[in-house]
Design a protein around this motif. Structure first.
Motif, PDB file in Angstrom:
ATOM      1  N   UNK A  33       0.651  -1.156   0.056  1.00  0.00           N
ATOM      2  CA  UNK A  33      -0.047  -0.122   0.078  1.00  0.00           C
ATOM      3  C   UNK A  33       0.791   1.300  -0.040  1.00  0.00           C
ATOM      4  N   UNK A  34       2.073   1.349  -0.748  1.00  0.00           N
ATOM      5  CA  UNK A  34       2.984   2.352  -0.791  1.00  0.00           C
ATOM      6  C   UNK A  34       3.063   2.938  -2.156  1.00  0.00           C
ATOM      7  N   UNK A  35       3.616   3.807  -2.288  1.00  0.00           N
ATOM      8  CA  UNK A  35       4.062   4.315  -3.820  1.00  0.00           C
ATOM      9  C   UNK A  35       5.350   3.936  -4.271  1.00  0.00           C
ATOM     10  N   UNK A  36       5.496   4.044  -5.571  1.00  0.00           N
ATOM     11  CA  UNK A  36       6.644   3.686  -6.324  1.00  0.00           C
ATOM     12  C   UNK A  36       7.283   4.900  -6.977  1.00  0.00           C
ATOM     13  N   UNK A  37       8.801   4.809  -6.836  1.00  0.00           N
ATOM     14  CA  UNK A  37       9.587   6.116  -7.200  1.00  0.00           C
ATOM     15  C   UNK A  37      10.563   5.569  -8.275  1.00  0.00           C
ATOM     16  N   UNK A  38      10.421   5.581  -9.647  1.00  0.00           N
ATOM     17  CA  UNK A  38      11.388   5.285 -10.860  1.00  0.00           C
ATOM     18  C   UNK A  38      12.358   6.275 -10.795  1.00  0.00           C
ATOM     19  N   UNK A  39      13.685   5.993 -10.777  1.00  0.00           N
ATOM     20  CA  UNK A  39      14.875   6.808 -10.990  1.00  0.00           C
ATOM     21  C   UNK A  39      15.902   6.483 -11.939  1.00  0.00           C
ATOM     22  N   UNK A  40      16.101   7.316 -12.901  1.00  0.00           N
ATOM     23  CA  UNK A  40      17.059   7.100 -13.798  1.00  0.00           C
ATOM     24  C   UNK A  40      18.173   8.226 -13.526  1.00  0.00           C
ATOM     25  N   UNK A  41      19.471   7.674 -13.522  1.00  0.00           N
ATOM     26  CA  UNK A  41      20.667   8.292 -13.358  1.00  0.00           C
ATOM     27  C   UNK A  41      21.474   8.409 -14.709  1.00  0.00           C
ATOM     28  N   UNK A  74       4.698   3.564 -17.503  1.00  0.00           N
ATOM     29  CA  UNK A  74       3.857   2.860 -18.283  1.00  0.00           C
ATOM     30  C   UNK A  74       3.750   1.422 -17.845  1.00  0.00           C
ATOM     31  N   UNK A  75       4.865   0.703 -17.723  1.00  0.00           N
ATOM     32  CA  UNK A  75       4.898  -0.545 -17.515  1.00  0.00           C
ATOM     33  C   UNK A  75       4.427  -0.845 -16.198  1.00  0.00           C
ATOM     34  N   UNK A  76       4.913   0.030 -15.017  1.00  0.00           N
ATOM     35  CA  UNK A  76       4.515  -0.014 -13.719  1.00  0.00           C
ATOM     36  C   UNK A  76       2.846   0.032 -13.545  1.00  0.00           C
ATOM     37  N   UNK A  77       2.361   0.892 -14.156  1.00  0.00           N
ATOM     38  CA  UNK A  77       0.924   1.313 -14.181  1.00  0.00           C
ATOM     39  C   UNK A  77       0.052   0.354 -14.985  1.00  0.00           C
ATOM     40  N   UNK A  78       0.769  -0.257 -15.864  1.00  0.00           N
ATOM     41  CA  UNK A  78       0.091  -1.498 -16.407  1.00  0.00           C
ATOM     42  C   UNK A  78      -0.191  -2.610 -15.523  1.00  0.00           C
ATOM     43  N   UNK A  79       0.896  -2.816 -14.925  1.00  0.00           N
ATOM     44  CA  UNK A  79       1.217  -4.072 -13.795  1.00  0.00           C
ATOM     45  C   UNK A  79       0.279  -3.943 -12.708  1.00  0.00           C
ATOM     46  N   UNK A  80       0.357  -2.726 -12.203  1.00  0.00           N
ATOM     47  CA  UNK A  80      -0.577  -2.409 -10.839  1.00  0.00           C
ATOM     48  C   UNK A  80      -1.224  -1.033 -11.112  1.00  0.00           C
ATOM     49  N   UNK A  81      -2.348  -0.916 -11.629  1.00  0.00           N
ATOM     50  CA  UNK A  81      -2.945   0.500 -12.297  1.00  0.00           C
ATOM     51  C   UNK A  81      -3.153   1.099 -10.901  1.00  0.00           C
ATOM     52  N   UNK A  82      -3.343   0.571  -9.719  1.00  0.00           N
ATOM     53  CA  UNK A  82      -3.770   1.321  -8.441  1.00  0.00           C
ATOM     54  C   UNK A  82      -2.645   2.027  -7.699  1.00  0.00           C
ATOM     55  N   UNK A  83      -1.564   1.783  -8.181  1.00  0.00           N
ATOM     56  CA  UNK A  83      -0.541   2.413  -7.188  1.00  0.00           C
ATOM     57  C   UNK A  83      -0.122   3.901  -7.730  1.00  0.00           C
ATOM     58  N   UNK A  84       0.337   4.705  -6.961  1.00  0.00           N
ATOM     59  CA  UNK A  84       1.164   6.078  -7.339  1.00  0.00           C
ATOM     60  C   UNK A  84       2.340   5.861  -7.703  1.00  0.00           C
ATOM     61  N   UNK A  85       2.636   6.322  -8.821  1.00  0.00           N
ATOM     62  CA  UNK A  85       4.195   6.161  -9.515  1.00  0.00           C
ATOM     63  C   UNK A  85       4.600   7.813  -9.628  1.00  0.00           C
ATOM     64  N   UNK A  86       5.944   7.857  -9.233  1.00  0.00           N
ATOM     65  CA  UNK A  86       6.680   9.089  -9.440  1.00  0.00           C
ATOM     66  C   UNK A  86       7.852   8.901 -10.187  1.00  0.00           C
ATOM     67  N   UNK A  87       8.447   9.757 -10.927  1.00  0.00           N
ATOM     68  CA  UNK A  87       9.556   9.458 -11.864  1.00  0.00           C
ATOM     69  C   UNK A  87      10.557  10.499 -11.560  1.00  0.00           C
ATOM     70  N   UNK A  88      11.956  10.531 -11.893  1.00  0.00           N
ATOM     71  CA  UNK A  88      12.880  11.615 -11.687  1.00  0.00           C
ATOM     72  C   UNK A  88      13.995  11.067 -12.559  1.00  0.00           C
ATOM     73  N   UNK A  89      14.628  12.077 -13.260  1.00  0.00           N
ATOM     74  CA  UNK A  89      15.831  11.833 -14.095  1.00  0.00           C
ATOM     75  C   UNK A  89      16.992  12.741 -13.222  1.00  0.00           C
ATOM     76  N   UNK A  90      18.036  12.089 -12.871  1.00  0.00           N
ATOM     77  CA  UNK A  90      18.951  12.966 -11.994  1.00  0.00           C
ATOM     78  C   UNK A  90      20.367  12.741 -12.801  1.00  0.00           C
ATOM     79  N   UNK A  91      21.006  13.863 -13.060  1.00  0.00           N
ATOM     80  CA  UNK A  91      22.282  13.921 -13.720  1.00  0.00           C
ATOM     81  C   UNK A  91      23.692  13.469 -12.640  1.00  0.00           C
TER      82      UNK A  91
END
Length: 293
Positions: A33-41, A74-91
């Protein structure tokens, strides 16, 4: 901050192993019951999968990064439509990003990298660095090399009980995972008879082995002292090297949990031989949980 307010962080880089980590982490976020954070370096090695979007109005690195995180989201939301997903790109370099992210994460999840037949069996330097220095559990998705995330395929969580079982964070984490998944927890403690033990006098044959096996059983009991009463627990002592015992157990596990203890005078965590070995060779996902003295 409540633990359920903390996100599960996934390091993504566009590779299939990292997308499998997204699938696994999305299931875990939904379960908790928590959120998902996707991080790209953006200083990771260049993307080698399908062609990225072409947008001549932006630098190619920025286009690549946006395509990677968008695909992962998109893959995360398709897998589990109900979860909150945030993303970030960090240099920044990925190991520093993920160690920093671990300060405010419930867990950090990573795919097991590798493209050659040798590299597929090994964990990259980023994974070793993050697992060795993170402030929260780090889960590396080993096993299932067809890039499909599978939840509950084997129906058990395995805990490796270490040298200092009292107040083990790894034991608490493993028990929580088993309760959430409604599967048994198998606690494994390896032991070895002393090198000087012999089969000499018949009256003392077996005594050294019996003593060490008994101590292993006591360590299991201590590690599991605070495990909830409604959790099904299996205790197992094994005469073997700890690394070998846990690698064997990983073939029948959905998740293998080991602790990594902080060493004073060193930065963060220094992985011991057991944690390092299972991260490289386990047949299932591995969770490395920081232990604090």
């Amino acid at each position: 901050m409540n633990r359920t307010d903390l996100p599960i962080v996934v390091g993504v880089d566009g590779s299939e192993p990292s997308l499998r980590a997204v699938d696994w982490a999305a299931d875990e976020a939904a379960l908790r019951g928590t959120s998902l954070r996707l991080v790209y370096a953006s200083l990771w090695e260049r993307y080698e999968g399908a062609s990225v979007a072409h947008d001549f109005g932006k630098p190619s690195e920025e286009v690549m990064a946006e395509d990677i995180v968008d695909t992962a989201e998109r893959r995360a939301r398709h897998r589990q439509p109900g979860i909150k997903v945030t993303t970030d790109v960090l240099p920044e370099e990925p190991e520093y990003v993920l160690v920093r992210e671990s300060r405010t994460a419930l867990a950090v999840v990573m795919g097991c990298r590798g493209r050659s037949s040798v590299a597929e069996a090994l964990l990259g330097s980023v994974g070793v660095m993050v697992a060795g220095h993170a402030h929260c559990p780090v889960i590396v998705l080993r096993g299932s090399h067809d890039n499909q995330a599978r939840s509950g395929a084997r129906g058990r969580i395995v805990l490796g009980v270490g040298e200092k079982p009292t107040g083990s964070a790894a034991a608490r984490f493993a028990a929580e995972e088993a309760l959430l998944r409604r599967v048994p927890l198998e606690a494994v403690r390896a032991w070895r008879r002393p090198a000087h033990a012999t089969t000499g006098h018949p009256l003392i044959v077996g005594e050294p082995a019996h003593q060490h096996e008994q101590e292993a059983g006591e360590a299991l009991a201590e590690a599991l002292r605070d495990v909830p009463a409604d959790l099904q627990v299996q205790r197992r002592t094994v005469e073997a090297r700890a690394r070998d015992a846990l690698l064997a157990a990983s073939h029948e596990a959905d998740l293998l949990v080991v602790g990594a203890r902080r060493r004073h005078g060193h930065f963060g965590l220094q992985l011991g031989r057991v944690a390092h070995g299972v991260l490289h060779h386990a047949a299932c996902p591995v969770a490395v949980v920081p232990e604090r003295d």
